[in-house]
Enzyme design. Structure first.
Site, PDB file in Angstrom:
ATOM      1  N   HIS A 696      11.206 -25.251  45.454  1.00  0.00           N
ATOM      2  CA  HIS A 696      10.142 -24.269  45.621  1.00  0.00           C
ATOM      3  C   HIS A 696      10.663 -22.839  45.580  1.00  0.00           C
ATOM      4  O   HIS A 696       9.893 -21.888  45.673  1.00  0.00           O
ATOM      5  CB  HIS A 696       9.398 -24.515  46.933  1.00  0.00           C
ATOM      6  CG  HIS A 696       8.679 -25.829  46.946  1.00  0.00           C
ATOM      7  ND1 HIS A 696       9.261 -26.983  47.416  1.00  0.00           N
ATOM      8  CD2 HIS A 696       7.447 -26.179  46.514  1.00  0.00           C
ATOM      9  CE1 HIS A 696       8.406 -27.987  47.294  1.00  0.00           C
ATOM     10  NE2 HIS A 696       7.310 -27.530  46.745  1.00  0.00           N
ATOM     11  N   CYS A 728      11.901 -32.200  45.448  1.00  0.00           N
ATOM     12  CA  CYS A 728      10.500 -32.397  45.079  1.00  0.00           C
ATOM     13  C   CYS A 728      10.404 -32.352  43.552  1.00  0.00           C
ATOM     14  O   CYS A 728      11.405 -32.150  42.849  1.00  0.00           O
ATOM     15  CB  CYS A 728       9.614 -31.320  45.721  1.00  0.00           C
ATOM     16  SG  CYS A 728       7.862 -31.776  45.813  1.00  0.00           S
TER      17      CYS A 728
END
Length: 757
Positions: A696, A728
């Site tokens: 992120h 992720c």
């Protein structure tokens, strides 16, 4: 009876803040242009609430990224690694939110966690032993003045002192108790400043009061406000709670010198009971959360009037309120131009909830409430039968029995079988699923949706992107590959489009974190699989390589938790209906030669009740079995993976192990891999990939950084159970960051293997 709301969405009706912020990150607009876009959103929201008749309008509910991060900057709790970069205040703020890698330095972002039981993420404040909590920022005062200049005296909204200290990570030996006086002084000064500016109400958000509280917690809360409230002067202070009830501290809360107390009568299971059994203190205002701030279904006015009628027996001054901030619902139905009116009339987004508050106020002000047009129209709406019933699905769910949720043979035997089948190296490398969703991918998908290109042209494009992705992964040297998910707009909406019982919106965007917005589908009826969802693309991808290709699915609990759920049947019933559909897909993938299947349960922790006493009956007793049912029918040598996002996992780690997956990947890099100790302490049996870098953030992690993470993992997890992966999916990143990051990941894993021999 007045009305108010706890907060309003800040992204803009068409995600204007997202697009302006991302342009700023790319250097395409100036800070002045970004601030102008933000101000336009704030003033639009202000004028809309004024037009809709909201009596007490909030301010400071706007944020460029996150309200908790705003509070950390307001209170001077920003670590030196950010302030020493020499950036502007706003760029320092974004460095803490997103990380920074440039000529001024290289820093990771703050840790990020789920905001209580929602899909919103907050930035976790850090407080070290040298921290000096004091009021240094001006944002709440600036936004109050901005609204005042536009003719509205607002109710400033601030994260409360207790909640801020409870959410923070303490990086030294000190605890929250050591910062009580500093925090109280800062909040006292804040109230004094608002008093000088002429504020009538100030709202302190204290959602942590709805969690289980120990005697020490209650002592911390009361000590803080016994120091703060004597300094409120002419300002009236609200203690605003949401996401549950305050059963552990109701009397303590009522005995403090708050002028208003906000209670949630939607998610607060015991809120009404607390008021009825204990009364409500005279001289205080009850801010009654009766309009659901987290779901999009129209309020049932009959039910709301019953609640209010009970509250009026105890409280002499009631303000109608939302149950939580409207941050968690889309902005307005006005942008839903393609959704049929037969659906839309059942929905209320943020703007429509303002109208609901006005309706309820008008009904309550009438001599004959049930005879008002607003009441009658609402009653008629809720009396209408809804379509979407599927008796076949309901029968299948009702016939499920205990053995349906058990996979055989047991994990230990499967692990040996799978290691023999796949012969993967030590520290096998993989990714979580998605690859960058470039502008080309998005524009091509949009063109297909608009009918500008044919199905065959679109499928040719997707096959081309899959082939490129597979080739790239082989070139990088990853061990277990993915197809990239280029056909998917979202990990939940995509599956919803393949399931009967769902309906889809056009512009129902909701903020997940920062500039990341999601568009949850709506569970309208009973759920069933309309067609195979992923088989075609996974089989094609596997045909391009001899390496294992993961089939990529979203699990039933996450699909439900990231949808707007029905309110006419239980969450358990909906979850098991979805589990039936995903199980069919899993078995189809397996029968078509896909030997590793990942069923993401990114949101498993998200809807866990905030009180431990509710965990089993209200959630875990059906959420874990729903996942187990999805994979209980596969062969022993089919490897089942799952993935989980930012959350607190320690308290349910045994339940996670009980999901009986073969491999679990966690989003843990932002929290300094603190989950490793939890896994070790609980003898976690499932193979695990804790995530070696944060996707992120726009940073590119070095090989050495990733090797350090692997070394930290090896100290706590047996090497033969450890996977190496990002934390992720990569869809929000660009190729310029993704490719070098994965190269560094693979090289770090290879060196770690050599060193482990």
């Amino acid at each position: 009876m007045n009305t108010t709301i706890i907060g309003y969405p800040r992204i803009g009706g068409l995600r204007e803040l997202k697009f302006a912020s991302e342009k700023y990150f790319r250097g395409e607009i100036t800070v002045s242009e970004l601030e102008a876009a933000a101000k336009a959103i704030r003033l639009y929201n202000l004028n809309l609430q004024k037009k809709c008749g909201v009596d007490i309008i909030p301010s400071n509910d706007f944020s460029f990224y996150d309200g908790v991060l705003d509070t950390a900057f307001l209170l001077n709790t920003i670590p030196e690694r950010y302030t020493s970069l020499g950036l502007s205040t706003l760029d320092t703020y974004f460095a803490a939110a997103r990380g920074y890698q440039g000529e001024k330095g290289d820093v990771k972002a703050f840790a990020m966690k789920k905001w209580y039981n929602t899909n919103y993420h907050y930035m976790v404040p850090e407080i070290d032993d040298a921290a000096e909590i004091k009021l240094v920022g001006t944002k709440p005062f600036d936004l109050f003045t901005e609204a005042l200049d536009n003719g509205v005296k607002t109710k400033p909204v601030i994260i409360g002192a207790y909640t801020f200290l409870k959410l923070a990570r303490y990086k030294g030996t000190k605890t929250a108790a050591d910062f009580v006086q500093q925090t109280a002084d800062a909040y006292s000064e804040l109230l004094a400043k608002f008093g000088r500016l002429g504020a009538e109400w100030v709202q302190f958000d204290e959602p942590s009061l709805v969690k289980d509280m120990t005697e020490n917690d209650i002592r911390l809360f009361t000590e803080l406000y016994n120091k703060i409230l004597p300094n409120k002067g002419t300002v009236k202070v609200i203690a605003q709670t949401y996401f549950g009830d305050v059963r552990d501290c109701y009397n303590s809360l009522c005995n403090l010198d708050f002028d208003g107390i906000g209670l949630d009568f939607i998610e607060g299971k015991k809120s009404l009971e607390l008021v009825k059994n204990n009364g409500f203190p005279k001289g205080k205002t009850l801010f009654a959360g009766v309009v659901n701030g987290k779901n999009i279904w129209r309020n049932n006015y009959a039910n709301t009037l019953l609640i209010i009628s009970e509250l009026e027996k105890q409280a002499s001054d009631i303000v109608l309120n939302t149950s939580c901030s409207l941050l968690h619902v889309p902005c307005t139905l006005a942008n839903e131009t393609k959704l049929a009116d037969s659906y839309k009339k059942h929905f209320a987004y943020a703007e429509e909830k303002l109208s609901e508050l006005a309706d309820i106020k008008k009904i309550l002000g009438s001599d004959n409430p049930t005879e008002t047009a607003e009441y009658r129209n609402n009653s008629a709406l809720h009396s209408e039968p809804r379509s979407g019933r599927n008796d076949v699905v309901r029968k299948k769910v009702s016939e499920l029995c205990e053995k349906d949720f058990i996979r055989l043979p047991a994990f230990a035997e499967r692990e040996k079988i799978q290691k023999k089948r796949f012969e993967l190296p030590l520290f096998p490398t993989t990714t979580i699923g998605s690859f960058p969703q470039t502008a080309e991918v998005k524009s091509t998908r949009n063109a297909h949706r608009k009918g500008e290109i044919s199905d065959s042209e679109y499928e040719f494009f997707i096959e081309k992107k899959i082939a490129e992705c597979v080739s790239l992964q082989e070139e990088i040297g990853l061990d277990v590959l993915v197809h990239g998910e280029f056909e998917r707009n979202d990990m939940v909406e995509y599956f919803g489009e393949c399931l009967d019982g769902y309906i889809f919106t056009e512009k129902a965007w909701v903020q997940s974190y920062g500039t990341r917005c999601v568009k949850p589908p709506v569970v309208w009826g009973d759920i069933s699989r309309a067609k195979p969802m992923t088989v075609k693309w996974s089989v094609y991808a596997q045909s391009l390589t001899k390496k294992p290709m993961k089939g990529m699915l979203t699990g039933p609990v996450t699909i439900l938790n990231w949808s707007f759920p029905r309110e006419d049947i239980s969450l358990k019933e909906s979850a098991l209906q979805i589990a039936l559909a995903i199980r069919e897909e899993v078995l189809d993938l397996e029968s078509n030669g896909i030997s590793i299947i990942q069923v993401d349960e990114a949101a498993l922790r998200e809807k866990l009740p905030l009180r431990r006493s509710d965990w089993r009956e209200d959630y875990l007793d059906w959420a874990i079995p729903a996942f187990r049912y999805v994979h209980s029918g596969v062969k022993p040598d089919t490897q089942i993976h799952t993935h989980m996002c930012y959350s607190e996992f320690a308290d349910i780690i045994k339940d996670i192990d009980d999901m009986d997956a073969d491999v679990i990947t966690f989003e843990a890099s932002r929290s300094d891999l603190t989950i490793l100790d939890v896994l070790k302490e609980n003898n976690f049996r499932t193979e695990v990939g804790p995530g070696v870098y944060d996707i992120h953030s726009p940073r590119v992690p070095s090989k050495e950084e990733i090797k350090a993470a692997i070394s930290k993992m090896k100290e706590r997890i047996p090497a033969e159970k450890l996977w190496v992966n990002p934390d992720c999916g990569l869809k929000t990143r660009g190729n310029a960051e993704t490719v070098p990051s994965l190269i560094n990941l693979v090289n770090a894993a290879k060196e770690a293997r050599n060193e482990n021999c």
